[in-house]
Design an enzyme around this catalytic site. Sequence first.
Site, PDB file in Angstrom:
ATOM      1  N   LYS A 100       4.113 -25.758 -13.625  1.00 12.99           N
ATOM      2  CA  LYS A 100       3.956 -25.839 -15.083  1.00 12.99           C
ATOM      3  C   LYS A 100       3.706 -24.486 -15.735  1.00 12.99           C
ATOM      4  CE  LYS A 100       2.873 -30.662 -15.856  1.00 12.99           C
ATOM      5  NZ  LYS A 100       2.681 -31.261 -14.500  1.00 12.99           N
ATOM      6  N   GLU A 122      -0.514 -31.295 -25.519  1.00  6.26           N
ATOM      7  CA  GLU A 122      -1.148 -32.479 -24.972  1.00  6.26           C
ATOM      8  C   GLU A 122      -1.324 -32.253 -23.472  1.00  6.26           C
ATOM      9  OE1 GLU A 122       2.064 -32.032 -25.241  1.00  6.26           O
ATOM     10  OE2 GLU A 122       2.802 -32.727 -23.281  1.00  6.26           O
ATOM     11  N   SER A 396       6.501 -29.031  -5.959  1.00  3.30           N
ATOM     12  CA  SER A 396       6.111 -28.637  -7.320  1.00  3.30           C
ATOM     13  C   SER A 396       4.656 -28.207  -7.483  1.00  3.30           C
ATOM     14  CB  SER A 396       6.424 -29.768  -8.293  1.00  3.30           C
ATOM     15  OG  SER A 396       5.843 -30.991  -7.856  1.00  3.30           O
TER      16      SER A 396
HETATM   17  C1  LIG Z   1       3.440 -32.455 -14.069  1.00  6.52           C
HETATM   18  C2  LIG Z   1       3.873 -32.413 -12.669  1.00  6.52           C
HETATM   19  C3  LIG Z   1       5.077 -33.032 -12.228  1.00  6.52           C
HETATM   20  C4  LIG Z   1       5.952 -33.874 -13.106  1.00  6.52           C
HETATM   21  O1  LIG Z   1       6.466 -33.306 -14.260  1.00  6.52           O
HETATM   22  P1  LIG Z   1       7.982 -32.843 -14.405  1.00  6.52           P
HETATM   23  O2  LIG Z   1       8.043 -32.325 -15.799  1.00  6.52           O
HETATM   24  O3  LIG Z   1       8.863 -34.041 -14.205  1.00  6.52           O
HETATM   25  O4  LIG Z   1       8.236 -31.804 -13.394  1.00  6.52           O
HETATM   26  C5  LIG Z   1       5.449 -32.878 -10.897  1.00  6.52           C
HETATM   27  N1  LIG Z   1       4.682 -32.192 -10.025  1.00  6.52           N
HETATM   28  C6  LIG Z   1       3.528 -31.602 -10.401  1.00  6.52           C
HETATM   29  C7  LIG Z   1       2.742 -30.863  -9.377  1.00  6.52           C
HETATM   30  C8  LIG Z   1       3.080 -31.690 -11.728  1.00  6.52           C
HETATM   31  O5  LIG Z   1       1.929 -31.108 -12.072  1.00  6.52           O
END
Ligand SMILES: *Cc1c(COP(=O)(O)O)cnc(C)c1O
Length: 416
Positions: A100, A122, A396
Amino acid sequence: MASTPLKRPYLDHYPDASGYYGPFGGNHYPPSLRPHLDALTEAYNSLRHDPNFISTLHEVRKTLQGRPTPLHYLANTSAQVKGAQIYAKREDLNHTGAHKINHCVGFALLALHIHKSKLIAETGAGQHGVALATAAAYFGLECEVHMGAIDVQKQASNVGRMRLLGAKVVAAGAKEDRADGAGNLKDASDSAFQAYTAQAETSLYAIGSAIGPHPFPWLVREFQATVGVEAREQFLDMSGGVLPDHVVACVAGGSNALGMFTAFVDDEDVTLHAVEPLGTSSNAGQHAATLSFGRPGTLHGAQSIVIQNEDDSPAPVRSIASGLVYPGVGPEIAHLHHAGRIKVATITDDEVINTFFRMAKQEGIIVALESAHALAYAIKLAKERPSTEKILVNLSGRGDKDVDYVLEKYGDRLGR
Ligand SMILES: *Cc1c(COP(=O)(O)O)cnc(C)c1O
């Protein structure tokens, strides 16, 4: 809706001038905001080619965030599975622990260039809020994060982090007058959006995913694209010039998936897989698998695919991974799916927990429950494919935030 083949090169054609990705996207917010959103589109269109903007972004990514993040061959898991080889892009190694921050830093720099002094957003569990507060602190901007009243209580440590970083945390949806478990992300979004409408002259809305009205989904994709650009180069290096056969990412709004997918979208031989949370079952209310169970509708100012009640209102959704609890998907993900460019898979909470334990013990990585969805599917896919094939997964985020919950609820799976 009939689908049409994608135009190439993909990135030159989507979104179109009105902010549409095929039939999805656009700008379905109050007309009073339109001039601000148009100005934002125009400002970014000139900045994206500005050498000063580009070099500052590069520098911040390198020094504050720790980019490039590594590409990591999951040797132990691949050896155990005896199928396709699995590689993970380590977005968990970003400062603040997830992808993010890639677009938070982008939004902060953009705000600075267009003379806005404040970032508004948000947040659900607080991950986006912490990443944004970090970027705001670095660039000396004010930051106002709206969070559901119930989440403020449940996520005290993230609230503390945001405050330490200098952000103002606004609790949305007073819980006394709600019996429906509200005071969550929906209230936070409504409240943040209202605050932005009132302060659009001096503020920039730094949305949490590739969602919302144009130009937000596009800006988020632009800033997240660094993930795929790096991963593609690293992958070619490691594999001696071969592209992956499969690219896998979990999807809520689609920011981490698009960050990875856009680097491969014109490569027809690379199959793109979006992994959705199936929660505890495919029954209504037990999952958040939008592409699998949703239908066309409007959510957060964009035409997309939405899980809806019969009266077209967004329906309740759930997942063990709080970052995947969203009843829609960003418009570009809806478009790529509609065009047949991405395949959709689902993973249950139970499979997620098993993968969480497996990654920790077998690879030495405590992964976010969101990311465990992508990894669980990559492992399933690897079992079905020959060892000559290669799978690239977007890891992610890190799972430190999930450890207490998982051990308390599933600690008995640890074994002796
Ligand atoms: C917020 C988040 C997601 C999901 O959000 P996307 O916008 O679909 O990527 C996935 N993995 C992590 C670690 C997150 O914090």
